[in-house]
Design a protein around this motif. Structure first.
Motif, mmCIF file in Angstrom:
data_model
loop_
_atom_site.group_PDB
_atom_site.id
_atom_site.type_symbol
_atom_site.label_atom_id
_atom_site.label_comp_id
_atom_site.label_asym_id
_atom_site.label_seq_id
_atom_site.Cartn_x
_atom_site.Cartn_y
_atom_site.Cartn_z
ATOM 1 N N GLU A 156 0.830 -1.203 0.000
ATOM 2 C CA GLU A 156 0.000 0.000 0.000
ATOM 3 C C GLU A 156 0.869 1.260 0.000
ATOM 4 O O GLU A 156 0.523 2.270 -0.635
ATOM 5 C CB GLU A 156 -0.911 -0.021 1.234
ATOM 6 C CG GLU A 156 -2.018 1.007 1.193
ATOM 7 C CD GLU A 156 -3.042 0.813 2.296
ATOM 8 O OE1 GLU A 156 -3.831 1.756 2.524
ATOM 9 O OE2 GLU A 156 -3.065 -0.262 2.926
ATOM 10 N N ASP A 200 2.207 1.803 -3.606
ATOM 11 C CA ASP A 200 1.205 1.707 -4.673
ATOM 12 C C ASP A 200 0.739 3.095 -5.091
ATOM 13 O O ASP A 200 0.029 3.781 -4.361
ATOM 14 C CB ASP A 200 0.018 0.875 -4.170
ATOM 15 C CG ASP A 200 -0.986 0.554 -5.274
ATOM 16 O OD1 ASP A 200 -0.706 0.903 -6.448
ATOM 17 O OD2 ASP A 200 -2.024 -0.049 -4.975
ATOM 18 N N ASN A 212 -0.753 3.493 -8.178
ATOM 19 C CA ASN A 212 -1.680 3.259 -9.282
ATOM 20 C C ASN A 212 -3.108 3.636 -8.863
ATOM 21 O O ASN A 212 -3.428 3.652 -7.675
ATOM 22 C CB ASN A 212 -1.650 1.771 -9.683
ATOM 23 C CG ASN A 212 -0.293 1.334 -10.181
ATOM 24 O OD1 ASN A 212 0.198 1.824 -11.185
ATOM 25 N ND2 ASN A 212 0.334 0.403 -9.459
ATOM 26 N N LYS A 267 -6.895 3.499 -7.815
ATOM 27 C CA LYS A 267 -7.633 2.499 -7.049
ATOM 28 C C LYS A 267 -9.128 2.729 -7.223
ATOM 29 O O LYS A 267 -9.609 3.859 -7.072
ATOM 30 C CB LYS A 267 -7.273 2.585 -5.569
ATOM 31 C CG LYS A 267 -5.792 2.440 -5.253
ATOM 32 C CD LYS A 267 -5.539 2.601 -3.761
ATOM 33 C CE LYS A 267 -4.061 2.529 -3.438
ATOM 34 N NZ LYS A 267 -3.317 3.687 -3.963
ATOM 35 N N TRP A 327 -10.905 0.857 -2.417
ATOM 36 C CA TRP A 327 -9.933 -0.236 -2.406
ATOM 37 C C TRP A 327 -8.642 0.222 -1.736
ATOM 38 O O TRP A 327 -8.158 1.333 -1.942
ATOM 39 C CB TRP A 327 -9.631 -0.691 -3.826
ATOM 40 C CG TRP A 327 -10.720 -1.505 -4.464
ATOM 41 C CD1 TRP A 327 -12.055 -1.439 -4.203
ATOM 42 C CD2 TRP A 327 -10.542 -2.498 -5.481
ATOM 43 N NE1 TRP A 327 -12.737 -2.331 -4.986
ATOM 44 C CE2 TRP A 327 -11.832 -2.992 -5.781
ATOM 45 C CE3 TRP A 327 -9.446 -3.006 -6.158
ATOM 46 C CZ2 TRP A 327 -12.040 -3.984 -6.746
ATOM 47 C CZ3 TRP A 327 -9.640 -3.987 -7.111
ATOM 48 C CH2 TRP A 327 -10.922 -4.475 -7.401
ATOM 49 N N ARG A 328 -8.045 -0.679 -0.964
ATOM 50 C CA ARG A 328 -6.780 -0.373 -0.297
ATOM 51 C C ARG A 328 -5.602 -0.533 -1.244
ATOM 52 O O ARG A 328 -4.566 0.112 -1.062
ATOM 53 C CB ARG A 328 -6.608 -1.301 0.915
ATOM 54 C CG ARG A 328 -7.692 -1.145 1.980
ATOM 55 C CD ARG A 328 -7.551 0.151 2.730
ATOM 56 N NE ARG A 328 -6.321 0.186 3.502
ATOM 57 C CZ ARG A 328 -6.231 -0.235 4.769
ATOM 58 N NH1 ARG A 328 -7.296 -0.719 5.388
ATOM 59 N NH2 ARG A 328 -5.084 -0.146 5.415
ATOM 60 N N LEU A 329 -5.736 -1.418 -2.233
ATOM 61 C CA LEU A 329 -4.698 -1.607 -3.239
ATOM 62 C C LEU A 329 -5.298 -1.451 -4.630
ATOM 63 O O LEU A 329 -6.494 -1.699 -4.837
ATOM 64 C CB LEU A 329 -4.065 -3.003 -3.114
ATOM 65 C CG LEU A 329 -3.229 -3.315 -1.872
ATOM 66 C CD1 LEU A 329 -2.769 -4.773 -1.910
ATOM 67 C CD2 LEU A 329 -2.038 -2.382 -1.743
ATOM 68 N N SER A 330 -4.479 -1.083 -5.577
ATOM 69 C CA SER A 330 -4.915 -0.994 -6.969
ATOM 70 C C SER A 330 -5.055 -2.404 -7.537
ATOM 71 O O SER A 330 -4.491 -3.368 -7.005
ATOM 72 C CB SER A 330 -3.882 -0.216 -7.786
ATOM 73 O OG SER A 330 -2.654 -0.931 -7.836
ATOM 74 N N ILE A 340 -8.185 -6.179 -1.086
ATOM 75 C CA ILE A 340 -9.057 -5.066 -1.481
ATOM 76 C C ILE A 340 -9.581 -4.298 -0.272
ATOM 77 O O ILE A 340 -9.568 -3.064 -0.240
ATOM 78 C CB ILE A 340 -10.229 -5.588 -2.334
ATOM 79 C CG1 ILE A 340 -9.701 -6.096 -3.681
ATOM 80 C CG2 ILE A 340 -11.287 -4.507 -2.544
ATOM 81 C CD1 ILE A 340 -10.736 -6.833 -4.513
#
Length: 370
Positions: free
Chosen positions: A21, A24, A26, A28, A32-35, A101
């Protein structure tokens, strides 16, 4: 946090998720916590071309396209249905997706014949209702409702195990994205926040138990997870899970690669025999899945650690295989005995190695159970 018997993925891999995270950058979707790219990388592991400062180990072994389609579905407004044979890793993939996610994979409803509509909507704290009446405070939200309120991923395990009226309650949730609470005079609708979605799993062998309606099917994108038949991929899965087991139990025990090959070959042989069988009586009741293969190895490792010489042997492995797969008597024992005499015995004479000891251990185990 004190040690857990089985930590959910978001706790087990918390440090790794925090690091991903932090790097990251990118786009999202929603909350969402991650892309999507980082979600895929967390699940399938990193490659040199990803340009990261640390290696991310794979946690699910399968076709990249299955993971990518699952991620794309969850970024849309449709639910995701993972369907496949037992032991194909559907639940583990659902847990990893939810952890990456939402950082919460525990919002789970388990589908059974006893699952009711309350389990996917809400129920009431009876003592609070008696004391203060029905209100949002006295309402007990289901895991699905909690996922809606927090914009998270809700999970529904074994969807086809639940009855049709329970399944139908999902239709309005997936299409309208809200739950009505008619018992309340005000604040009587719970709306889903952006990021909410549902991952359901279904066992392909449960067809005919409680088939999904066409209306519910339209609310899901289907991703079919096949049985792993590639020996290399299956070996990676078994090795990964075995290493986890050894770490969890703090066991220092050697698992010779030759015995892992024996286990993989045995399951491949038994699957081929099952596929060629003319009737169900000639097939083992076991699905012969990768998960069951891991169970056989786990049983053998623990037995060797507690009651053996702290070294896994072909005899112990064969005993665990027979004990785990012989579920019907005498049918399964007869099938395993035929396999030992028709396949393992000739192979032990031709190849030697661990096969003679494996043959002897299998015969002893069948004699004990007969």
């Amino acid at each position: 946090m004190s040690e857990l018997l089985r930590a959910p993925a978001e706790i087990k891999y918390a440090e790794e998720l925090d690091w991903l995270e932090s790097v990251d950058d990118n786009p999202k979707p929603f909350s969402w916590r991650l892309s999507p790219k980082m979600v895929r990388l967390f699940i399938l592991g990193s490659e040199r071309s990803d340009g990261l400062d640390r290696e991310i180990a794979p946690k699910w072994f399968g076709d990249r396209s299955f993971v990518e389609r699952s991620i794309v579905t969850l970024a849309s407004d449709r639910g995701l249905l993972l369907i496949g044979d037992p032991g194909t890793g559907k639940s583990w993939l659902a847990e990893l997706l939810s952890a990456a996610i939402s950082r919460n994979s525990t919002l789970v409803v388990q589908g059974t014949a006893g699952t009711t509509e309350d389990h996917i909507k809400y129920s009431w704290n009876v003592s609070m209702v008696i004391a203060k009446g029905q209100s949002r405070e006295s309402m007990i939200p289901s895991p699905i409702m909690t996922a809606m309120e927090t914009g998270s991923i809700g999970r529904f395990e074994e969807l086809t195990r639940s009855t049709s009226d329970v399944q139908d309650a999902l239709i309005s949730i997936l299409s309208e994205k809200y739950i009505s609470v008619p018992e309340l005079d005000s604040d009587s609708i719970v709306f889903a926040k952006p990021g909410f979605s549902v991952i359901a799993t279904a066992n392909s062998r449960d067809r005919g138990v409680n088939d999904l309606s066409s209306a519910l099917k339209r609310r899901f994108n289907f991703v079919r997870i096949p049985v792993v038949t590639n020996k290399k991929s299956e070996a990676e899965i078994v090795r990964f899970r075995t290493e986890e087991l050894l770490r969890r139990h703090r066991i220092e025990l050697d698992v010779p690669p030759t015995l892992l090959d024996v286990l993989l070959q045995s399951f491949a042989d038994l699957r081929a025999s099952s596929a060629a069988a003319g009737s169900d009586d000639e097939k083992l009741e076991s699905a012969l899945s990768t998960a069951e293969q891991i169970g056989v190895l786990e049983d053998a490792i623990l037995h060797s650690n507690f009651f053996g010489e702290r070294a896994l042997t072909a005899r112990t492995l064969a005993s665990s295989l027979v004990g785990s797969l012989a579920r019907r008597e005498p049918e399964d024992l007869a099938i395993l005995n035929k396999y030992l005499h028709g396949v393992v015995e000739p192979r032990s004479k031709e190849e030697g190695g661990s096969w003679p000891e494996f043959l002897e251990g299998g015969r002893d185990a069948i004699a004990t159970l007969s």
